[in-house]
Design an enzyme around this catalytic site. Structure first.
Site, PDB file in Angstrom:
ATOM      1  N   GLN A  19     -12.619   0.475  14.931  1.00  0.00           N
ATOM      2  CA  GLN A  19     -14.076   0.388  14.830  1.00  0.00           C
ATOM      3  C   GLN A  19     -14.809   1.664  15.234  1.00  0.00           C
ATOM      4  O   GLN A  19     -15.971   1.829  14.913  1.00  0.00           O
ATOM      5  CB  GLN A  19     -14.583  -0.800  15.661  1.00  0.00           C
ATOM      6  N   HIS A 109      -5.479  -4.602  17.606  1.00  0.00           N
ATOM      7  CA  HIS A 109      -6.831  -5.156  17.487  1.00  0.00           C
ATOM      8  C   HIS A 109      -7.140  -5.313  15.993  1.00  0.00           C
ATOM      9  O   HIS A 109      -7.751  -4.436  15.383  1.00  0.00           O
ATOM     10  CB  HIS A 109      -7.841  -4.235  18.182  1.00  0.00           C
ATOM     11  N   ASN A 152      -5.254  -8.637  20.278  1.00  0.00           N
ATOM     12  CA  ASN A 152      -6.644  -9.069  20.408  1.00  0.00           C
ATOM     13  C   ASN A 152      -6.930 -10.253  19.494  1.00  0.00           C
ATOM     14  O   ASN A 152      -6.649 -10.197  18.287  1.00  0.00           O
ATOM     15  CB  ASN A 152      -7.580  -7.924  20.022  1.00  0.00           C
ATOM     16  N   GLU A 153      -7.481 -11.288  20.071  1.00  0.00           N
ATOM     17  CA  GLU A 153      -7.924 -12.469  19.320  1.00  0.00           C
ATOM     18  C   GLU A 153      -6.912 -12.907  18.263  1.00  0.00           C
ATOM     19  O   GLU A 153      -7.222 -12.924  17.063  1.00  0.00           O
ATOM     20  CB  GLU A 153      -9.300 -12.227  18.690  1.00  0.00           C
TER      21      GLU A 153
END
Ligand code: FCB
Length: 385
Positions: A19, A109, A152-153
C-alpha cells in the site's frame, strides 16, 4: 488528569508494504490492478522514503511502527532470493531500532508473488511449504523484532479470494461477503503454524492479525450470529490459542439478522469506505478476542477511519481509545495500539479512502502530518487520553 494507559504501552502507526512502497511489480495484485478503479503505481514511494516515514513516527512521539516485508520482492521468482531486498528490510528494522521505535513486522499482507498465485496460490497443495521456506529466508533479518505478524487478516484474505473466484471484486468490510472456502482457511491456519514454528526456532514472538467485524445479533438472532461468525472470524481467532499474541483489527460493526448480514441502516453516519462510523468497534473487538483467547496478549494492530475531515479522525480515535481503555479496565491484556494508517495510502483499488495521520502529495510524495497525527503523538507522550 486523563485516562492513563499502563507503563510500557506501545503507541504507533501501521502500514503495509504494497500500500505504500510503490512498484510491487512481481506481486499477484500488480497485474490485476488494471481491473480496479485505480492502480497502486508509485504508491507513497516508501520503498525509497522509509527513513522519512520513520523520522515522522519518532518525531510525532510515537513508539512503534508496523510495516510489511513483501514476499514478492524477497522471492520474485520461485526459489530465487533477492539479497538486495533482504538487506533493504534489514535496514528498516535497524532504522526503527536506531530511532528507539519498536518494529512490528508483517510477513504477509494480502499480496503474494505472482508465481505463487499462478501455481494455485493458497489453494495449492504446496502453499504451506512455500510459505515456510519464505519465512525461513527472512529469519536472519528479523533479529531484534519482538512482534512478528505472520499473516494479516487471513479471514479477509480467504473471503476476498472466494469473492474473486465468483467474479466479484468488491472490497471493504467482509460483512456481506460469502464465507471463505474452508479448505483455504485450513491452509492459511497451517501456514500460520508453520511460520510460527520457524520463528520460534529463532526465539521470535509471533501471532496473526484478525479482521474483527463485530458481528452483532439483531432481534435475538444470537444463534445466526454465531453461525455467521464462526467461518468468517471465530475459527481464525481460536486458531491463535497458545500464540505469543494476537492482533486485533477493528473499524466498524456488522449487524446479523435471521437471514445474515444486514445493510448499514439508512441515515447512519458513514465513513469514506461506506462503513458505519462506529468507534465502539475497537472495545467490542478487544472484549470478544479476550473472551475467546484467555491468556493471549492482544496488540491492536489496526484501527482508524477513512475521512477527509481530520477532526473526525480525532473524534473517532478518541472514542475508540476510550472503549479500548474500558475493555482493559475490565481485564483485557492489551499491550499497544497501532493506528491505521501512518500515511494516506493505496486502499486496494482506490486512493479515495484517506485513513492517514499524514497526507502524501501524489506527485512529489511530500509528507504532511495532519493535526490528528500531532494529537495522537500527544496522547502517546502522555500515555493517557
Ligand atoms: C484492513 C487491511 C488494511 C487496510 C484497512 C483499512 O482490512 O488490513 O490493509 O486496508 O483494512
Amino acid at each position: 488528569m486523563g485516562i492513563a494507559f499502563p507503563e510500557g504501552f506501545l503507541w504507533g502507526a501501521a502500514s503495509s508494504a504494497h500500500q505504500i512502497e510503490g512498484n510491487n511489480v512481481a506481486s499477484d495484485l500488480w497485474g490485476l490492478e488494471s481491473r480496479l478503479p485505480e492502480r497502486s503505481g508509485d504508491a507513497c514511494d516508501s520503498y525509497h522514503r522509509w527513513p522519512e516515514d520513520l523520522d515522522l513516527v519518532r518525531d510525532l512521539g510515537l513508539s512503534a511502527y508496523r510495516f510489511g516485508i513483501e514476499w514478492a520482492r524477497i522471492e520474485p521468482v520461485e526459489g530465487e532470493v533477492s539479497r538486495a531486498h533482504l538487506a533493504h528490510y534489514r535496514r528498516m528494522v535497524e532504522g526503527c531500532l536506531e530511532r528507539g521505535l519498536t518494529p512490528v513486522v508483517t510477513l504477509h499482507h494480502f499480496t503474494s508473488p505472482l508465481w505463487f498465485q499462478r501455481e494455485g496460490g493458497w489453494r495449492s497443495g504446496t502453499a504451506v511449504e512455500r510459505f515456510r521456506r519464505y519465512v525461513r529466508t527472512v529469519l536472519p533479518i528479523l533479529d531484534g523484532v519482538s512482534w512478528v505478524c505472520t499473516i494479516n487478516e487471513p479471514n479477509m484474505l480467504a473471503m476476498m479470494a472466494e469473492a474473486m473466484r465468483n467474479g466479484h471484486h468488491e472490497g471493504g468490510v467482509a460483512g456481506a461477503m460469502a464465507a471463505p472456502d474452508q479448505a483455504m482457511a485450513d491452509t492459511l491456519t497451517d501456514a500460520h503454524r508453520a511460520a510460527r514454528e520457524e520463528l520460534g526456532t529463532a526465539g521470535l514472538r509471533s501471532g496473526w492479525t484478525i479482521a474483527n467485524q463485530n458481528f452483532q445479533a439483531e432481534d435475538g438472532a444470537q444463534a445466526e450470529r454465531d453461525a455467521w461468525a464462526w467461518p468468517r472470524e471465530d475459527r481464525f481467532l481460536d486458531a491463535a490459542s497458545g500464540d505469543d499474541f494476537v492482533g486485533v483489527q477493528a473499524y466498524t460493526r456488522v449487524r446479523i439478522g435471521r437471514d445474515g448480514a444486514l445493510p448499514v441502516p439508512d441515515g447512519a453516519r458513514r465513513t469514506l469506505t461506506g462503513w458505519e462510523f462506529y468507534p465502539g468497534a475497537l472495545g467490542d473487538a478487544v472484549r470478544h478476542t479476550a473472551r475467546r483467547l484467555p491468556g493471549v496478549p492482544i496488540l491492536v494492530t489496526e484501527n482508524g477511519v477513512a475521512t477527509g475531515d481530520d477532526a473526525e479522525r480525532v473524534e473517532y480515535t478518541r472514542a475508540a481509545l476510550a472503549g479500548l481503555h474500558a475493555a482493559m479496565a475490565d481485564g483485557a491484556d492489551v499491550r499497544g495500539y497501532l493506528h491505521w494508517s501512518l500515511l494516506d495510502n493505496y486502499e486496494w483499488g482506490s486512493w479515495a479512502p484517506t485513513f492517514g495521520l499524514v497526507s502524501v502529495d501524489r506527485e512529489t510524495f511530500a509528507r504532511d502530518a495532519k493535526p490528528s497525527a500531532r494529537w495522537l503523538g500527544d496522547v502517546a507522550r502522555a500515555n493517557a487520553l
